[in-house]
Design a protein around this motif. Structure first.
Motif, mmCIF file in Angstrom:
data_model
loop_
_atom_site.group_PDB
_atom_site.id
_atom_site.type_symbol
_atom_site.label_atom_id
_atom_site.label_comp_id
_atom_site.label_asym_id
_atom_site.label_seq_id
_atom_site.Cartn_x
_atom_site.Cartn_y
_atom_site.Cartn_z
ATOM 1 N N ALA A 1 0.823 -1.211 0.000
ATOM 2 C CA ALA A 1 0.000 0.000 0.000
ATOM 3 C C ALA A 1 0.859 1.265 0.000
ATOM 4 O O ALA A 1 0.319 2.375 -0.018
ATOM 5 N N GLY A 2 2.172 1.108 0.037
ATOM 6 C CA GLY A 2 3.061 2.256 -0.086
ATOM 7 C C GLY A 2 3.716 2.720 1.192
ATOM 8 O O GLY A 2 4.360 3.781 1.212
ATOM 9 N N TYR A 3 3.574 1.947 2.269
ATOM 10 C CA TYR A 3 4.169 2.335 3.548
ATOM 11 C C TYR A 3 5.339 1.414 3.901
ATOM 12 O O TYR A 3 5.277 0.208 3.665
ATOM 13 N N SER A 4 6.369 2.007 4.460
ATOM 14 C CA SER A 4 7.427 1.192 5.033
ATOM 15 C C SER A 4 6.847 0.449 6.234
ATOM 16 O O SER A 4 6.135 1.030 7.059
ATOM 17 N N SER A 5 7.126 -0.842 6.323
ATOM 18 C CA SER A 5 6.534 -1.647 7.395
ATOM 19 C C SER A 5 7.543 -2.634 7.960
ATOM 20 O O SER A 5 7.346 -3.845 7.900
ATOM 21 N N PRO A 6 8.652 -2.128 8.506
ATOM 22 C CA PRO A 6 9.650 -3.047 9.060
ATOM 23 C C PRO A 6 9.110 -3.803 10.262
ATOM 24 O O PRO A 6 8.298 -3.278 11.025
ATOM 25 N N VAL A 7 9.562 -5.030 10.417
ATOM 26 C CA VAL A 7 9.224 -5.827 11.593
ATOM 27 C C VAL A 7 10.403 -5.717 12.551
ATOM 28 O O VAL A 7 11.526 -6.109 12.215
ATOM 29 N N ARG A 8 10.149 -5.162 13.719
ATOM 30 C CA ARG A 8 11.241 -4.945 14.660
ATOM 31 C C ARG A 8 11.794 -6.277 15.147
ATOM 32 O O ARG A 8 11.053 -7.143 15.596
ATOM 33 N N THR A 9 13.111 -6.425 15.047
ATOM 34 C CA THR A 9 13.750 -7.628 15.557
ATOM 35 C C THR A 9 13.756 -7.588 17.079
ATOM 36 O O THR A 9 14.269 -6.631 17.661
ATOM 37 N N PRO A 10 13.174 -8.576 17.737
ATOM 38 C CA PRO A 10 13.169 -8.561 19.207
ATOM 39 C C PRO A 10 14.591 -8.594 19.744
ATOM 40 O O PRO A 10 15.403 -9.414 19.320
ATOM 41 N N ARG A 11 14.905 -7.703 20.664
ATOM 42 C CA ARG A 11 16.236 -7.628 21.255
ATOM 43 C C ARG A 11 16.130 -7.707 22.771
ATOM 44 O O ARG A 11 15.211 -7.148 23.369
ATOM 45 N N GLY A 12 17.081 -8.378 23.391
ATOM 46 C CA GLY A 12 17.176 -8.407 24.842
ATOM 47 C C GLY A 12 16.076 -9.161 25.550
ATOM 48 O O GLY A 12 15.816 -8.929 26.723
ATOM 49 N N ARG A 13 15.445 -10.103 24.860
ATOM 50 C CA ARG A 13 14.343 -10.839 25.507
ATOM 51 C C ARG A 13 14.817 -11.630 26.723
ATOM 52 O O ARG A 13 14.089 -11.761 27.701
ATOM 53 N N ASP A 14 16.040 -12.157 26.653
ATOM 54 C CA ASP A 14 16.520 -13.021 27.732
ATOM 55 C C ASP A 14 16.815 -12.258 29.019
ATOM 56 O O ASP A 14 16.961 -12.848 30.086
ATOM 57 N N ILE A 15 16.886 -10.907 28.936
ATOM 58 C CA ILE A 15 17.101 -10.107 30.145
ATOM 59 C C ILE A 15 15.929 -9.162 30.395
ATOM 60 O O ILE A 15 16.056 -8.171 31.113
ATOM 61 N N LEU A 16 14.778 -9.479 29.799
ATOM 62 C CA LEU A 16 13.576 -8.640 29.914
ATOM 63 C C LEU A 16 13.893 -7.186 29.592
ATOM 64 O O LEU A 16 13.510 -6.270 30.316
#
Length: 400
Positions: A357-372
């Motif tokens: 539809a013309g929008y940038s739609s990056p999927v954020r890479t989860p970071r730091g999950r193991d340390i909340l």
């Protein structure tokens, strides 16, 4: 699937602060504007004719060099340094604990400068996220959080108080201390290149302190992080959105997460006060918004709740006319949550529709999950620790 019952605190729109800031007997100069520094110099007897020069010297040592004591400020006379040390400090928050994720993300538990009662000192968390082309620091604006967003771990905390400008700037200074990131780095590069006001708290409910702090952070003669590399995220405090554009001028992010008022009322209860239509109008009115300075709409992906293609279609429709990009955030589960992360193939379908539809739609890479330390997870587990365990964590942080 969607929770069968609304979390007990989701009926509340905003929390009331439990405390107000009490400055220590010797206040820190961190977080003061040039005008305020001039006033402090006047208080210790510096003549008006000298104040402008002395302010520039202080500013350079505080925000460009990152001096941790007045003794380091060798371009200032010994007499003035002694007078400053008698009345003030250059204290920033103290690192109580540091956790390092498998992916390199760092989370710091910080004790804020306080009076004599250390046991009642307040603590916040901030997170450093290194990447190949940048280093992003996620900064907190409140002790606890004003709001009760049902999917957010941080939102389950009580709201203790707002942070001062010095406590906000101090988090950035701590990160530079820990990362050896001040002006004397041999390679001349910076590890902290971007700031996001996405930590604990709602920044626009602490407007004055956040504004004053970010103006210091963006000052070219000091910390010097471009306002285009500073992003302020809000859950939708509509009256202060346009004001933020006028008085701060940083990039704007909106924690949207739903395209229908009924659902957003549950996920982001502030929506009951400022519904989607009013929020989007404030975005359209945001000063400086353009294709080069797009507004980011954050959208956490919740399985069976807000991740259908119908939701994607309505999202595209409602953002028409707003220079925007949509940041899709896989939900980060936390203990006790009623939500699940959307299936990956569904996230990809959602993203593809928005992109087409013309929008940038990056999927954020989860970071730091193991340390909340991931998005929505800043809630200190150290509250549960004994005094001995906390002391051990502090000792480990001090030896790194």
């Amino acid at each position: 699937m969607q929770p069968t019952a609304e979390p007990h605190n989701a009926t509340l729109v905003e929390k009331t602060p439990l405390e107000t800031y009490v400055p220590p007997a010797k206040p820190s100069l961190i977080g003061l504007s040039r005008g305020e520094l001039a006033d402090r110099l006047g208080e210790i007897g510096v003549a008006p004719a000298q104040r402008k020069m002395r302010v520039q010297q202080l500013w350079h040592w505080l925000y460009f060099r990152g001096a941790q004591s007045f003794d380091e400020m060798t371009s200032i006379s010994k007499g003035i340094r002694a007078d400053l040390a008698q009345h003030f400090t250059v204290n920033r928050p103290e690192v109580v604990a540091e956790q390092i994720s498998n992916d390199g993300t760092r989370k710091w538990l910080l004790r804020l400068p306080s009076g004599d009662n250390v046991e009642k000192a307040h603590e916040v968390e901030c997170v450093y996220i290194p990447d190949t082309d940048r280093g992003t620091l996620c900064v907190s604006s409140q002790v606890g959080c004003t709001l009760n967003c049902s999917f957010c771990h941080t939102g389950t905390q009580r709201l203790v108080r707002n942070l001062t400008a010095g406590e906000i700037v101090g988090q950035i200074m701590v990160a530079r201390d820990r990362l050896n990131d001040w002006a004397d780095r041999e390679d001349g590069t910076r590890r902290v290149t971007n700031i996001v006001m996405m930590g604990m708290g709602e920044p626009l409910y602490n407007f004055d302190a956040v504004r004053d702090a970010l103006l210091i952070v963006g000052d070219n003669e000091g910390i010097g992080i471009s306002r285009r590399r500073i992003t302020l995220s809000t859950s939708g405090v509509v009256p202060n959105i346009v004001r933020a554009g006028e008085e701060i001028g940083v990039m704007l992010a909106i924690s949207l997460h739903a395209v229908r008022d009924e659902l957003r009322n549950e996920l982001v209860p502030l929506n009951r006060k400022y519904p989607i239509k009013e929020l989007l109008q404030a975005c359209r009115d945001y000063p400086g918004a353009s294709n080069a300075r797009r507004i980011t709409f954050e959208y956490v992906m919740l399985k069976g709740v807000n991740d259908s293609l119908d939701d994607a279609k309505l999202l595209v429709k409602m953002l028409k006319g707003i220079p925007a990009k949509i940041n899709l955030i896989p939900f980060n589960p936390w203990p006790g949550t009623a939500y699940e992360c959307s299936d990956w193939d569904q996230i990809e379908k959602f993203s593809e529709y928005i992109f087409n539809a013309g929008y940038s739609s990056p999927v954020r890479t989860p970071r730091g999950r193991d340390i909340l330390a991931a998005c929505g997870q800043l809630k200190s587990e150290t509250e549960k620790l004994s005094a001995r365990e906390r002391q051990a964590l502090r000792a480990m942080a001090m030896t790194d």
